[in-house]
Every structure is written in structure tokens, then in C-alpha cells.
Design an enzyme around this catalytic site. Structure first.
Site, PDB file in Angstrom:
ATOM      1  N   ARG A 171       0.871  -1.167   0.000  1.00 36.59           N
ATOM      2  CA  ARG A 171       0.000   0.000   0.000  1.00 36.59           C
ATOM      3  C   ARG A 171       0.910   1.220   0.000  1.00 36.59           C
ATOM      4  O   ARG A 171       1.761   1.373   0.858  1.00 36.59           O
ATOM      5  CB  ARG A 171      -0.888   0.013   1.249  1.00 36.59           C
ATOM      6  CG  ARG A 171      -1.942  -1.061   1.248  1.00 36.59           C
ATOM      7  CD  ARG A 171      -2.921  -0.857   2.386  1.00 36.59           C
ATOM      8  NE  ARG A 171      -2.242  -0.901   3.675  1.00 36.59           N
ATOM      9  CZ  ARG A 171      -2.041  -2.011   4.349  1.00 36.59           C
ATOM     10  NH1 ARG A 171      -2.465  -3.162   3.876  1.00 36.59           N
ATOM     11  NH2 ARG A 171      -1.438  -1.991   5.527  1.00 36.59           N
ATOM     12  N   ARG A 175      -0.319   9.960   2.127  1.00 30.46           N
ATOM     13  CA  ARG A 175      -1.659  10.482   2.423  1.00 30.46           C
ATOM     14  C   ARG A 175      -1.730  11.939   1.984  1.00 30.46           C
ATOM     15  O   ARG A 175      -0.770  12.690   2.174  1.00 30.46           O
ATOM     16  CB  ARG A 175      -1.946  10.381   3.927  1.00 30.46           C
ATOM     17  CG  ARG A 175      -1.992   8.962   4.443  1.00 30.46           C
ATOM     18  CD  ARG A 175      -2.164   8.956   5.952  1.00 30.46           C
ATOM     19  NE  ARG A 175      -2.147   7.578   6.464  1.00 30.46           N
ATOM     20  CZ  ARG A 175      -1.855   7.252   7.714  1.00 30.46           C
ATOM     21  NH1 ARG A 175      -1.570   8.209   8.596  1.00 30.46           N
ATOM     22  NH2 ARG A 175      -1.857   6.002   8.104  1.00 30.46           N
ATOM     23  N   ARG A 247      16.553 -11.677   8.399  1.00 30.19           N
ATOM     24  CA  ARG A 247      17.251 -10.504   8.890  1.00 30.19           C
ATOM     25  C   ARG A 247      17.154 -10.501  10.406  1.00 30.19           C
ATOM     26  O   ARG A 247      16.157 -10.951  10.982  1.00 30.19           O
ATOM     27  CB  ARG A 247      16.616  -9.218   8.346  1.00 30.19           C
ATOM     28  CG  ARG A 247      16.666  -9.089   6.839  1.00 30.19           C
ATOM     29  CD  ARG A 247      18.057  -8.947   6.291  1.00 30.19           C
ATOM     30  NE  ARG A 247      18.612  -7.601   6.575  1.00 30.19           N
ATOM     31  CZ  ARG A 247      19.846  -7.235   6.258  1.00 30.19           C
ATOM     32  NH1 ARG A 247      20.676  -8.099   5.680  1.00 30.19           N
ATOM     33  NH2 ARG A 247      20.278  -6.020   6.529  1.00 30.19           N
ATOM     34  N   ARG A 277      16.899   3.363  12.750  1.00 29.97           N
ATOM     35  CA  ARG A 277      16.053   4.245  13.548  1.00 29.97           C
ATOM     36  C   ARG A 277      16.548   4.281  14.991  1.00 29.97           C
ATOM     37  O   ARG A 277      17.344   3.430  15.409  1.00 29.97           O
ATOM     38  CB  ARG A 277      14.592   3.798  13.512  1.00 29.97           C
ATOM     39  CG  ARG A 277      14.334   2.401  14.056  1.00 29.97           C
ATOM     40  CD  ARG A 277      12.864   2.027  13.895  1.00 29.97           C
ATOM     41  NE  ARG A 277      12.559   0.704  14.437  1.00 29.97           N
ATOM     42  CZ  ARG A 277      11.346   0.182  14.501  1.00 29.97           C
ATOM     43  NH1 ARG A 277      10.301   0.868  14.059  1.00 29.97           N
ATOM     44  NH2 ARG A 277      11.152  -1.020  15.007  1.00 29.97           N
ATOM     45  N   GLU A 298      18.949   1.106  16.341  1.00 32.30           N
ATOM     46  CA  GLU A 298      18.575  -0.173  15.735  1.00 32.30           C
ATOM     47  C   GLU A 298      19.319  -0.394  14.413  1.00 32.30           C
ATOM     48  O   GLU A 298      19.261   0.441  13.514  1.00 32.30           O
ATOM     49  CB  GLU A 298      17.058  -0.179  15.497  1.00 32.30           C
ATOM     50  CG  GLU A 298      16.470  -1.507  15.129  1.00 32.30           C
ATOM     51  CD  GLU A 298      14.941  -1.467  15.161  1.00 32.30           C
ATOM     52  OE1 GLU A 298      14.338  -1.930  14.181  1.00 32.30           O
ATOM     53  OE2 GLU A 298      14.357  -0.971  16.150  1.00 32.30           O
ATOM     54  N   TYR A 346       6.149 -13.125   7.890  1.00 35.90           N
ATOM     55  CA  TYR A 346       6.101 -11.966   8.772  1.00 35.90           C
ATOM     56  C   TYR A 346       4.657 -11.781   9.213  1.00 35.90           C
ATOM     57  O   TYR A 346       3.758 -11.631   8.378  1.00 35.90           O
ATOM     58  CB  TYR A 346       6.602 -10.694   8.074  1.00 35.90           C
ATOM     59  CG  TYR A 346       6.509  -9.509   9.002  1.00 35.90           C
ATOM     60  CD1 TYR A 346       7.487  -9.280   9.967  1.00 35.90           C
ATOM     61  CD2 TYR A 346       5.405  -8.659   8.962  1.00 35.90           C
ATOM     62  CE1 TYR A 346       7.390  -8.224  10.851  1.00 35.90           C
ATOM     63  CE2 TYR A 346       5.304  -7.601   9.846  1.00 35.90           C
ATOM     64  CZ  TYR A 346       6.291  -7.391  10.786  1.00 35.90           C
ATOM     65  OH  TYR A 346       6.176  -6.356  11.676  1.00 35.90           O
ATOM     66  N   ASP A 348       2.037  -9.679  11.970  1.00 36.77           N
ATOM     67  CA  ASP A 348       1.765  -8.726  13.047  1.00 36.77           C
ATOM     68  C   ASP A 348       1.143  -9.475  14.218  1.00 36.77           C
ATOM     69  O   ASP A 348       0.609 -10.587  14.063  1.00 36.77           O
ATOM     70  CB  ASP A 348       0.822  -7.623  12.562  1.00 36.77           C
ATOM     71  CG  ASP A 348       1.544  -6.584  11.715  1.00 36.77           C
ATOM     72  OD1 ASP A 348       2.746  -6.357  11.946  1.00 36.77           O
ATOM     73  OD2 ASP A 348       0.903  -5.991  10.818  1.00 36.77           O
TER      74      ASP A 348
END
Length: 381
Positions: A171, A175, A247, A277, A298, A346, A348
Site C-alpha cells: 500500500r 496520504r 534478517r 532508527r 537499531e 512476517y 503482526d
């Protein structure tokens, strides 16, 4: 019945609870010294900040059943993930929104003007984008791609975006309003006392026994009616076809006074810093007050045998290797592979919980109907 579950993360805990409530005995084998897997949280000794030990986990879902499920075991506090990004020595909001566009290009565009502006920036010659890079260039143009995606992706995946499939940018993260909520899900929040307490409450049942610092040996399977395995799929078969590549992440923890960066997550999108980050963990619990602070820098790299696997690499050659392990697993009896590692996907947290509920319920139904139990309840390859 008597079950063994390998792994005390969300997959193992949810399946264990469902089976325990159905009257079965469950023994959990957890190789680490704590429950909750990579969602594990604990208090920092120096600052008392709640640390997301293996990197930040923000609960977000549109699945009402899953939201109600986790709220049974912990109060959830409101939390909105607002990510900032450094590129070209400037700070912007992510995902790319109207403020980001106007700041980046020094404009004052309206939503419709911004849509037209970005459409003109896109590379119209790319009609069928096949790679991550082509997808980004086609829809965003070179400047935003270079500024926010190219180098961050190289740091995160260890390869050029030209080598990654377009599907990774599923996606388009842009925005045309000023909404800077990183997620768009209906339900978002954080467990008030951390994820480890949440998982501990799920596991709090007389029919569940948890063994920490304990590896599961395949030879023990005969002692149980069925095994649910949430460890690595290739590891279960002793890597006989080779290792499935992941990873991994390295975290450099630092303690500081006061505030360090003023937000929970700051991405470093250009190549000026080697890390992807910096996360400041007291901002993940905004209902708490702390004079001191803890940050994690990180770094992403290729996962070695002794490392903790985080993200599966699902390129073409990896899927071919995965297919071999899936075919091998389907020959097994009395074991079901579940979760992120067991299915090499992966996932969530909300998807992990939803799948675990589905596995437990379908298992109970199939058992009652005296039908064969599959090695996988989800399509893996």
C-alpha cells in the site's frame, strides 16, 4: 489430552490457553529465560522505563475479536504511533502525508493540488512495476524515493530496492491530508503493564505448565498426543536442506537524562547514519512519567546461526527452499507448525493471535470428528 507447545510467544500462549480451557493439559517448552517471545517487555533498572527489549511492538488491528481477546488479559491504554523521519538533515512526519509533501518541496499545496503534483513527479514510463524501486518511482518520483525509501530499504534489507519485489511496497504509504497516525486500524493501544504481563495472564491456568530455559527435543514428542511448534521450521529438521534466511536486529541501548529525541520513533532514511532508527521507550508508555530516558539505536543485518531471527526473506530462491521444508513437514504426524517462525512468514501480533485462535479451535473440532490434523493450518508458500 496431553499437549506440548514449543515457544511461549503469542502463538504458543494463545493455543495453550484455548486447549487448557477445553480441559486439556499443556506443557510449554521455552528456550529463553522469559515468556512473550520478541514482544517481551521489562522495566529498565536505572530509569524504570518499560523497555520493548526486542524492539517496539505497537498493537493495532481491525479485528474486533482479537481486540476483545487481548483486553481480557490486560488493560490497554490509548496509543497512537507518530513516526518522525530524518532525511537531508531535516525532520519530517511519516507516513508521507500532506505536511511531509509541503515541507519537503517547500509548498503550501491543498490535498487535490498535492495529488496532481505527486502524479506529475511519478515516472509514467513505468507501467508495470515489478520491483520495489520501480513501484516507488512510478508513484512517488525520484526525490521522495531517494529521500525516504532507497537508503532506508538498503539498510533494512541489505540489498538494493531494485532487487526487492514491488509487493513489499504493497500500500503506497502516502496520504493527502495531515493525518500522521502511522497506522489506520480501528483499534490501537498498548498493554498498560507491558506485553510480558499480558502473556503471563494468558498463560495463568491450572492446566498450563511453562518450562523456561528448556529446549524441546524431538524425541519427547512421543510423550504427547500432539505438538504445536512455533520455533524455526528449518531448525526442527536440523537444517537438512540449508538455513532459511532471516534478517536480525542489533540494538545499542543508551541511558540518558530527560528527553533524547522527543518522540517514540525517529527513522533515519538517508545514508548519513548506519542505523535504521532510534526508539525512545518511555514514549511507548505516555501515561507514565520518567525523569530519565532509554533509547535503542537499531541496526539490521543478515541473521547468523546464533542470532535471533526477526524478518523472513521471502525472495524466489528462499521460497524454493521453504517449499522443501513444507513438503518435509507435511510428512510428519502429530505436529503442527505455527506462528512467525514455524510458518516462515512476517506476522503482526493481531494476525498471530487470530491464527492461533483458529488453529486451536480447528484442532479441537478435527479431533472431535476424529479427522487428520494438518502440519499447517495456513497456506505457507
Amino acid at each position: 489430552m496431553n499437549f506440548a507447545i514449543v515457544g511461549a510467544g503469542f502463538s504458543g500462549a494463545v493455543i495453550a490457553r484455548e486447549l487448557a480451557e477445553a480441559g486439556h493439559k499443556v506443557t510449554i517448552f521455552e528456550s529463553r529465560n522469559h515468556i512473550a517471545g520478541n514482544c517481551h517487555t521489562e522495566r529498565d533498572a536505572e530509569s524504570d522505563v518499560m523497555l520493548h527489549v526486542y524492539g517496539p511492538h505497537i498493537f493495532h488491528t481491525d479485528n474486533e475479536e482479537v481486540w476483545k481477546y487481548v483486553n481480557q488479559y490486560s488493560a490497554f491504554m490509548p496509543y497512537v504511533n507518530r513516526v518522525k523521519a530524518v532525511t537531508g538533515n531535516r525532520v519530517f512526519s511519516l507516513p508521507i502525508n500532506l505536511l511531509t509533501i509541503n515541507q519537503f518541496f517547500n509548498k503550501t499545496l491543498s490535498p487535490n493540488e498535492a495529488k496532481e503534483f505527486i502524479a506529475q513527479k511519478g515516472d509514467s514510463s513505468i507501467t508495470n512495476p515489478e520491483t520495489f524501486e520501480e513501484q516507488a518511482l512510478a508513484f512517488l518520483g525520484e526525490e521522495l524515493y531517494e529521500g525516504f525509501f532507497k537508503y532506508y530499504t538498503i539498510k533494512q534489507w541489505g540489498m538494493s530496492p531494485a532487487e526487492l519485489p514491488a509487493s513489499i511496497l504493497k500500500r503506497l504509504p502516502v496520504r493527502f491530508n495531515y493525518d500522521d497516525n502511522y497506522f489506520s486500524h480501528k483499534y490501537q493501544g498498548m498493554p498498560e503493564h507491558g506485553y510480558t504481563v499480558l502473556v503471563k495472564n494468558i498463560l495463568d491456568h491450572d492446566n498450563i505448565t511453562v518450562h523456561l530455559n528448556t529446549e524441546f527435543n524431538k524425541s519427547q514428542a512421543v510423550e504427547y498426543d500432539h505438538v504445536f511448534y512455533s520455533g524455526t521450521l528449518d531448525g526442527y529438521f536440523n537444517y537438512e536442506f540449508g538455513r532459511l534466511p532471516y534478517r536480525t536486529l542489533d540494538f545499542i541501548k543508551e541511558n540518558h537524562e530527560g528527553d533524547y529525541q522527543g518522540c517514540a520513533v525517529m527513522n533515519y532514511c538517508d545514508n548519513s547514519k548506519p542505523f535504521t532508527r532510534i526508539t525512545e521507550h518511555k514514549y511507548f508508555s505516555p501515561w507514565e512519567n520518567h525523569e530519565k530516558t532509554v533509547i535503542y539505536k537499531e541496526y539490521s543485518r543478515e541473521c547468523e546461526p546464533e542470532d535471533i531471527p526477526y524478518y523472513p526473506i521471502r525472495q524466489v530462491k528462499e521460497k524454493e527452499l521453504l517449499q522443501k521444508y513444507v513438503e518435509r513437514a507435511n510428512q510428519e504426524k502429530g505436529i503442527t507448525f505455527v506462528g512467525r517462525l514455524g510458518t516462515y512468514r512476517y506476522l503482526d501480533m493481531d494476525v498471530t493471535i487470530a491464527e492461533a485462535l483458529k488453529v486451536a479451535r480447528q484442532f479441537i473440532q478435527l479431533t472431535n470428528e476424529k479427522k487428520e490434523i494438518p502440519s499447517f493450518f495456513e497456506q505457507v508458500v
